[in-house]
Scaffold this active site. Structure first.
Site, short mmCIF file in Angstrom:
data_model
loop_
_atom_site.label_atom_id
_atom_site.label_comp_id
_atom_site.label_asym_id
_atom_site.label_seq_id
_atom_site.Cartn_x
_atom_site.Cartn_y
_atom_site.Cartn_z
N TYR A 202 0.82 -1.22 0.00
CA TYR A 202 0.00 0.00 0.00
C TYR A 202 0.85 1.27 0.00
O TYR A 202 0.60 2.18 -0.81
CB TYR A 202 -0.97 -0.01 1.18
CG TYR A 202 -2.37 -0.41 0.80
CD1 TYR A 202 -2.67 -1.74 0.51
CD2 TYR A 202 -3.39 0.52 0.70
CE1 TYR A 202 -3.94 -2.13 0.14
CE2 TYR A 202 -4.68 0.13 0.34
CZ TYR A 202 -4.95 -1.18 0.06
OH TYR A 202 -6.21 -1.54 -0.31
N GLU A 209 1.75 6.38 -7.10
CA GLU A 209 0.71 7.32 -7.51
C GLU A 209 1.21 8.76 -7.37
O GLU A 209 0.95 9.61 -8.24
CB GLU A 209 -0.55 7.11 -6.66
CG GLU A 209 -1.25 5.78 -6.90
CD GLU A 209 -2.41 5.57 -5.95
OE1 GLU A 209 -2.91 6.58 -5.41
OE2 GLU A 209 -2.82 4.40 -5.74
#
Length: 278
Positions: A202, A209
């Site tokens: 994660y 991102e």
């Protein structure tokens, strides 16, 4: 399978239930202040028989629906993961630069279908909280549809490979775990992977991102896409890159919310029971 009985002034209840730690037996004994009347005992027996004989149609339909949803998502993300892995093994770093062209259609499909997951949480089909699901849905779709989808200059960058690869690596274990849960199967290795792999994946996904957003800022500035000018008398041009800089902060805020949610889930599953001190 509820087992309900009455002995004098005590009601005994025992049933099987599926919780965070798998199948367990739950029971309690309720003691009344006086003996139970015969007519009440007969009514209870009638309710018990109706409960035992009634088909669990809605439960089975819900499990079947969730199983099919998780199966489709598992197959979609597995196709992306395997495709990217095989291409990297064959082409090496060259495979990074045409990732979008290769798997974008499948990623579009999986991420649009993920809307159903948030709806399921909102209407109570699943017990998942709405906020973490909504944060992940909006965050990923913003990256996919806005950063990658609208800017061709971003589609041939290596960061696309890492974003898609990390997303799919998380989801193949998550959806396969949910799929087996729907049919009351508990594979301990898969369960451990589902509650553990997110710890490194994660943060790495959010970092990828963030890199994609940073790389897109000069491109949005050059093209002026999504920028606008405020009306008279202000007449100030607001660049879309300003919102992207704010979004960078929101990425890590969303990571904190989801990380805390997943940590609570893992602690609930594997947390050590406190020993009683006598």
């Amino acid at each position: 399978n509820p087992a309900i009985s009455i002995t004098e002034n005590v009601l005994h209840f025992k049933a099987q239930g599926h919780g965070a730690k798998g199948d367990n037996v739950y029971e309690f004994h309720l003691e009344f202040l006086d003996l139970v009347k015969p007519e009440e005992e007969e009514r209870l027996n009638k309710l018990r028989l109706e409960s035992e004989g009634s088909p669990e149609t809605l439960t089975n339909l819900r499990k079947g629906y969730l199983f099919m949803y998780n199966l489709v998502q598992f197959l979609g993300f597995s196709w992306i993961f395997v495709n990217l892995t095989v291409r990297f093994c064959i082409l090496g770093k060259e495979s990074f630069y045409d990732t979008f062209r290769t798997v974008a259609d499948m990623m579009y499909f999986c991420q649009m279908l993920a809307v159903v997951e948030t709806i399921n949480a909102a209407i109570g089909v699943t017990t998942s909280p709405v906020l973490p699901s909504l944060i992940q849905l909006l965050g990923r779709n913003f990256i996919l549809f806005i950063i990658f989808g609208t800017m061709e200059e971003m589609q041939n960058k290596a960061v696309v490979f890492f974003v898609f690869y990390l997303w799919s690596a998380v989801e193949i274990f998550r959806y396969s775990f949910y799929m087996l849960t729907c049919i009351d199967m508990d594979w301990k290795v898969l369960t451990w992977l589902r509650y553990t792999l997110w710890i490194p994946l994660y943060p790495l996904g959010c970092l990828a991102e963030a890199v994609s957003v940073i790389q897109s800022i000069p491109i949005f500035n050059e093209t002026g896409r999504f920028s606008f000018t405020l009306p008279y008398p202000v007449k100030i041009k607001v660049r879309f890159s300003f919102f992207l800089q704010i979004y960078l902060i929101m990425i890590f805020l969303g990571l904190y919310i989801n990380f805390r949610h997943l940590y609570k889930q893992r602690r609930r599953r594997y947390g050590q029971k406190k020993k009683k001190i006598h």
